[in-house]
Design an enzyme around this catalytic site. Structure first.
Site, mmCIF file in Angstrom:
data_model
loop_
_atom_site.group_PDB
_atom_site.id
_atom_site.type_symbol
_atom_site.label_atom_id
_atom_site.label_comp_id
_atom_site.label_asym_id
_atom_site.label_seq_id
_atom_site.Cartn_x
_atom_site.Cartn_y
_atom_site.Cartn_z
ATOM 1 N N GLN A 1 72.621 32.156 35.786
ATOM 2 C CA GLN A 1 72.698 30.631 36.408
ATOM 3 C C GLN A 1 73.917 30.238 35.328
ATOM 4 O OE1 GLN A 1 71.738 29.009 38.741
ATOM 5 N NE2 GLN A 1 69.920 30.275 39.492
ATOM 6 N N ASN B 1 67.054 28.393 35.500
ATOM 7 C CA ASN B 1 67.253 28.088 36.926
ATOM 8 C C ASN B 1 66.607 26.867 37.224
ATOM 9 O OD1 ASN B 1 65.445 30.455 36.438
ATOM 10 N ND2 ASN B 1 64.621 30.024 38.331
ATOM 11 N N CYS C 1 52.882 28.567 45.923
ATOM 12 C CA CYS C 1 51.691 28.393 46.379
ATOM 13 C C CYS C 1 51.112 29.704 46.397
ATOM 14 C CB CYS C 1 51.798 28.110 47.597
ATOM 15 S SG CYS C 1 50.395 27.576 48.821
ATOM 16 N N HIS D 1 76.065 35.502 44.092
ATOM 17 C CA HIS D 1 75.801 34.621 45.009
ATOM 18 C C HIS D 1 75.540 33.167 44.206
ATOM 19 C CE1 HIS D 1 71.282 34.655 45.138
ATOM 20 N NE2 HIS D 1 71.484 35.338 44.415
ATOM 21 N N THR E 1 68.907 40.697 39.997
ATOM 22 C CA THR E 1 67.608 41.313 39.556
ATOM 23 C C THR E 1 67.836 42.912 39.139
ATOM 24 O OG1 THR E 1 66.510 39.894 41.192
ATOM 25 C CG2 THR E 1 65.271 41.967 40.579
HETATM 26 N N1 PLP Z 1 67.929 35.233 36.639
HETATM 27 C C1 PLP Z 1 68.024 33.958 37.018
HETATM 28 C C2 PLP Z 1 67.991 33.040 35.981
HETATM 29 C C3 PLP Z 1 68.105 33.506 38.559
HETATM 30 O O1 PLP Z 1 68.298 32.150 38.438
HETATM 31 C C4 PLP Z 1 68.112 34.515 39.328
HETATM 32 C C5 PLP Z 1 67.952 33.952 40.739
HETATM 33 O O2 PLP Z 1 67.700 32.812 41.095
HETATM 34 C C6 PLP Z 1 68.076 35.862 39.121
HETATM 35 C C7 PLP Z 1 67.903 36.191 37.705
HETATM 36 C C8 PLP Z 1 68.121 36.836 39.848
HETATM 37 O O3 PLP Z 1 69.226 37.078 40.610
HETATM 38 P P1 PLP Z 1 69.298 37.714 42.122
HETATM 39 O O4 PLP Z 1 68.973 36.852 43.055
HETATM 40 O O5 PLP Z 1 71.006 37.986 42.508
HETATM 41 O O6 PLP Z 1 68.566 39.002 42.463
#
Ligand code: PLP
Length: 387
Positions: free
Chosen positions: A181, A153, A328, A203, A75
């Site tokens: 991803q 994702n 939700c 992660h 993010t």
């Molecule tokens: N972009 C995608 C495609 C994701 O799947 C995710 C998290 O699920 C993110 C961005 C955000 O990553 P983070 O959880 O490391 O902030």
């Protein structure tokens, strides 16, 4: 009653840190805890470990280590890329993205609209593939930034970043790729493609949470969004989270090895086994995005007229962790924006479940899920728990 064995199939939400990653983080916390900016030798050895990790992460995506900026995760990388570029431009800009991005992008671009930027979204077909003709139309020589994901994702569908990068390049716009991803699941080589900015997150590839990186191609100008010390070549203030960065480095190296050794093929074979097992046993079950190229570990299966939440609860009671893209809000279940953009009918979208595998997933676990899912579908149907 003993608890059922845990079957973790929610690796797109987060993955289990591998033992060498855990060891590296623990070692750094216990004995390498100096500030990498300190001039004493202890600090310099922390600096050395951070720079080694930068090299390992750069190698995973084919980058020059000097072009890697550490952040607190996907993010933040995305925010630094998009906001950083617009801040450098210092004017109201035209941004192009897609209808199926992660909320880290969709919510950010909503905010950009409120701030007076113009944002266009490119659609996808019923298999989640980006409409490249629409992209070619919407990106003009007035476009400042195109931000698109590499792998989705929810469905695992891969955008054709190669073609996308060529289209964007001809218009002279900057390209940011959300590879959160994709990293570790497909080979990535930014040296081969005109990608300017690329976000990754540890992660999602068996590294620690709360740490990530942004690749910034040379001569791509962005403004820092966290101002403080002069860390990360002045692009991201704040003392580096050295233990997590070191763990991410180890995870990146293991991911690169796994890619070189075709571990992804084994995961894809398990995913395919899961899909065919379920589709054969559950009448009407559909694989969302089946016709598109996808990352190896993800399947999104629609169960007609079923409520995904009921299914997730029963799966969880049986030890299986999966997820759905539905959210939700105010008591009503909103179907996933990704499945809606793919024109998946509501009754299928409401009953869609994502299973995301890892390299730790076993055949026995997959067979257990194949056995369980049809039983749970029957239970939900007879209990009248339908969408
Ligand atoms: N972009 C995608 C495609 C994701 O799947 C995710 C998290 O699920 C993110 C961005 C955000 O990553 P983070 O959880 O490391 O902030």
């Amino acid at each position: 009653m003993t608890a059922p064995q845990l079957i973790y199939l929610d690796n797109n939400a987060t993955s289990q840190p591998l033992p060498p990653v855990v060891d590296a983080v623990r070692d750094a916390l216990q004995s390498g805890y100096a500030n990498p900016s300190s001039v004493h030798q202890f600090g310099q050895s922390a600096r050395h470990a951070v720079e080694c990790a930068r090299g390992q992460i750069a190698a995973l995506v084919g980058a020059d280590p000097r072009d890697v900026v550490f952040t607190s995760g996907g993010t933040e990388s995305i925010n630094l890329a998009i906001r950083g570029l617009l801040a450098y431009r210092g004017e109201k800009c035209h941004v192009v993205t897609s209808t199926v991005e992660h909320s880290a992008v969709t919510r950010l671009v909503q905010q950009l609209r409120r701030e007076g930027h113009t944002v266009d979204e490119v659609g996808v077909d019923c298999n989640g593939r980006l409409d490249l003709d629409q992209l070619a139309e919407r990106v003009t020589n007035q476009t400042a930034l195109v931000s698109l994901m590499w792998a989705n994702n929810e469905t695992g569908v891969l955008f054709d970043i190669n073609q996308i990068a060529r289209i964007v390049e001809t218009r002279g716009a900057t390209l940011h790729v959300d590879a959160v991803q994709a990293a570790g699941k497909i080979p990535i080589n930014v040296a081969d493609l005109p990608i300017h900015l690329l976000s990754i997150s540890a992660h999602k590839f068996y590294g620690p949470k709360g740490t990530g990186a942004l690749y910034v191609r040379k001569r791509t100008r962005i403004r820092p969004q966290i101002i403080g010390g002069r860390q990360e070549r002045d692009l991201r203030g704040g003392t580096e989270n050295a233990p997590a960065i070191i763990g991410m480095g180890v995870a990146a190296e293991l991911a690169a090895d796994a890619l070189a050794n075709d571990t992804t093929l084994r995961i894809a074979a398990l995913r395919d086994r899961l899909e065919s097992g379920i589709v054969t046993a559950v009448p009407g079950a559909v694989i969302n995005g089946a016709e598109a190229p996808r990352i190896c570990n993800t399947t999104n299966i629609g169960f007609p007229s079923l409520a995904a939440e009921g299914m997730l609860i029963l799966l969880s009671e049986n030890g299986v962790c999966a997820s759905s893209g539905s959210a939700c809000s105010s008591g009503s279940l909103e179907p996933s924006h990704v499945l809606a953009a793919m024109n998946i009918p509501d009754e299928l979208a409401h009953g869609s479940i994502r299973f995301s595998l890892s390299k730790l997933t076993t055949e026995a676990e997959i067979d257990r899920v194949i056995e369980l899912v049809p039983q749970l579908v029957k239970r939900l149907s007879s209990a009248g728990m339908r969408a």
